[in-house]
Write an enzyme that holds these catalytic residues in place. Structure first.
Site, short mmCIF file in Angstrom:
data_model
loop_
_atom_site.label_atom_id
_atom_site.label_comp_id
_atom_site.label_asym_id
_atom_site.label_seq_id
_atom_site.Cartn_x
_atom_site.Cartn_y
_atom_site.Cartn_z
N LEU A 14 67.42 5.48 -14.14
CA LEU A 14 67.96 6.65 -13.46
C LEU A 14 67.38 6.72 -12.04
O LEU A 14 66.16 6.82 -11.87
CB LEU A 14 67.63 7.92 -14.24
N ARG A 21 60.99 16.43 -1.85
CA ARG A 21 59.57 16.67 -1.54
C ARG A 21 58.93 15.53 -0.75
O ARG A 21 57.85 15.68 -0.21
CB ARG A 21 58.80 16.93 -2.84
N GLY A 86 71.95 16.61 -13.87
CA GLY A 86 71.09 16.45 -15.02
C GLY A 86 70.97 15.02 -15.51
O GLY A 86 71.87 14.19 -15.34
N THR A 87 69.83 14.76 -16.14
CA THR A 87 69.57 13.42 -16.65
C THR A 87 70.49 13.06 -17.80
O THR A 87 70.83 11.89 -17.99
CB THR A 87 68.11 13.31 -17.10
N GLU A 164 61.54 21.73 -21.69
CA GLU A 164 61.17 21.60 -20.29
C GLU A 164 60.23 22.74 -19.88
O GLU A 164 60.25 23.83 -20.46
CB GLU A 164 62.42 21.60 -19.39
N ASN A 237 56.65 12.22 -6.66
CA ASN A 237 57.59 13.18 -6.09
C ASN A 237 57.31 13.50 -4.64
O ASN A 237 58.15 14.06 -3.95
CB ASN A 237 57.57 14.47 -6.92
N TYR A 375 47.82 -18.98 25.04
CA TYR A 375 49.09 -18.70 24.36
C TYR A 375 49.85 -20.02 24.19
O TYR A 375 49.99 -20.81 25.13
CB TYR A 375 49.95 -17.74 25.19
N ALA A 432 41.44 -29.08 35.43
CA ALA A 432 41.33 -27.63 35.39
C ALA A 432 42.29 -27.00 36.38
O ALA A 432 42.43 -27.46 37.52
CB ALA A 432 39.90 -27.21 35.73
#
Length: 490
Positions: A14, A21, A86-87, A164, A237, A375, A432
């Site tokens: 699900l 939140r 709803g679930t 619940e 959550n 680099y 150099a």
């Protein structure tokens, strides 16, 4: 018990909720810990059962979530939840999508329980099959059950119903056995019970938990499997809970690797993603972060203060105070400190990339050294070559990138700049400060010569009154006085 008895017909994950939140533009289940989204963890745990079908129910940010799920597990069935909340309804639409599934076990789990393991799900399914239950609930006993559905048991120990938090009485709220929301059901019993679930509750939702009471009323057997590992059924959550789950997951990963022979000097400051691969006698020093598909070979030392992403480190290599992404570091090589390896850096065996160096899309041969302050990008460097301090491959002309090719046994002087595209043959030297604009033949020396001009007393004339001018005047006076004393002494 046969393998078919414990192999579920389907697992339903699900993943339709918004997760307000989290206060995030990212759907809750796509937030990650251990280098993997929460729904990715849930799918992996479910897939480990080898179900005949795997379905994920989606709604909020539907396309974004579905794309992520299919990238992670291409064979997953994506099911859209409708407007009924709803679930219970979420599971019902999944069963409607799996209409050809008429028997066997269906497991229901969630996309926001990232520490749930295949092993615990297998225990749930095994118990469900062994006891011949219509439903088996995964529960946990906790010190503070606030916010969770309470599991109410009959005198014989079977599950009577689940209530619940918002619908529970004071007496029921005192129960400390909680519903994880994870179940194993008989498919036929679940289909029949869901058709009778209503939404007459405080939330106005079609609760999956109501199925338990309906099955009990029908005389079906409902049992529970209790876990002592509460973390496996913890959801996230908000970001506080997400951080807590991430920390616990990392603790488990780090502990697991230590038991496999990895030395972790400071577990509190070492973070390892789930897809990282380590071998025995690896040493991880404090402040080490290993992400993605990083792999580290036997006897290598990484850290302190090092971050590796999708990077392979060979056996016995040393990587110190380095940030590397998408790179390969050869056996016995040395990197760092304060080194930045960008994508497609390949360092050969026994090679070196030293302090304050940045590399990108470069291949460096065995035993070659880029020791400090430089680099190297879009380049190929042969074997046994020594790149001097402050060397730079100037690879970008403002429009296009160009490559620099430097051969084997090359020695370059400090401050050499390679203006790409350019190549330097085997055994060549640069002086150099050389600016290499043309190809250098094997064994040649290239230098950039310009007469050194000295303009006496320029500072005193052009910068009068500055500290530099005062210092210069004093120095010249001191030299003059010293010369006079010497002459008088003779």
């Amino acid at each position: 018990m046969s393998a078919d008895a414990i192999q579920p017909a389907a697992v339903i994950v699900l993943a339709a909720g918004e997760g307000t939140r989290m206060k995030s533009a990212t759907p809750k289940i796509l937030h990650a810990i251990g280098g993997r989204s929460m729904v990715g963890h849930a799918i992996d745990a479910a897939s480990g059962l080898h179900p005949h079908r795997l379905a994920v129910v989606v709604r909020h940010e539907r396309d974004r979530v579905a794309a992520h799920v299919l990238e992670h597990a291409p064979d997953t069935a994506i099911v859209d939840q409708d407007d009924v909340p709803g679930t219970g309804r979420a599971v019902e639409v999944a069963l409607e999508a799996l209409e050809d599934m008429t028997h066997g076990t269906v497991v229901v789990t969630y996309g926001d329980v990232p520490l749930l393991t295949t092993e615990l799900l297998a225990e749930l399914v095994s118990r469900h099959a062994a006891e011949g239950n219509a439903a088996t609930v995964l529960t946990a006993k906790v010190a503070d059950p606030t916010g969770y559905g309470r599991v109410l048991r009959a005198q014989d120990g079977s599950v009577l119903r689940i209530v619940e938090q918002k619908d529970a009485s004071e007496e029921e709220r005192a129960v400390n056995e909680i519903n994880s929301g994870i179940y194993a059901f008989g498919v036929a019993e679940l289909r029949e019970a869901l058709a009778r679930v209503g939404s007459q509750n405080a939330q106005g939702e079609k609760y999956l938990t109501d199925v338990i009471g309906i099955m009990r009323a029908d005389g079906d057997r409902v049992s529970a499997a209790v876990t002592t590992d509460q973390w496996q059924v913890e959801g996230a959550n908000d970001r506080v809970q997400l951080a807590a789950l991430g920390k616990e997951l990392n603790r488990r990963i780090v502990t697991g690797w230590m038991r496999e022979g990895v030395t972790v000097v400071d577990p509190e400051t070492t973070w390892i993603d789930v897809d990282v691969a380590l071998t025995r006698d690896v040493t991880l020093l404090p402040g080490t972060y290993l992400h993605g598909r990083t792999a580290i070979g036997e006897g290598a030392t990484v850290g302190p203060d090092t971050t590796l992403v999708d990077t392979v480190v060979g056996p016995r290599a040393t990587v110190k105070r380095t940030d590397a992404t998408g790179s390969r570091i050869g056996a016995g090589a040395s990197v760092g400190p304060f080194t930045y390896l960008r994508k497609d850096t390949v360092l050969g065996p026994e090679g070196k990339i030293g302090a304050f160096y940045e590399t990108k899309n470069v291949t460096i041969g065995a035993r070659s050294k880029l020791s400090h302050l430089g680099y190297a990008g879009d380049a190929e460097i042969g074997e046994d070559t020594n790149i001097g301090c402050g060397n730079i491959t100037s690879n970008y002309d403002g429009v296009n990138k160009h490559r620099t090719v430097i051969g084997s046994q090359v020695r370059t002087g400090a401050g050499t700049v390679f203006i790409a595209p350019v190549s330097v043959g085997d055994g060549a030297y640069t002086g150099a400060g050389a600016v290499v604009r043309r190809d250098v033949p094997a064994g040649a020396l290239t230098i950039t010569q310009a007469p050194q001009a000295i303009n006496e007393d320029w500072v005193q004339r052009k910068r009068p009154g500055t500290p530099a001018a005062v210092a210069a005047t004093l120095a010249k006076q001191t030299i003059s006085d010293t010369s006079s004393t010497t002459e008088n002494g003779h």
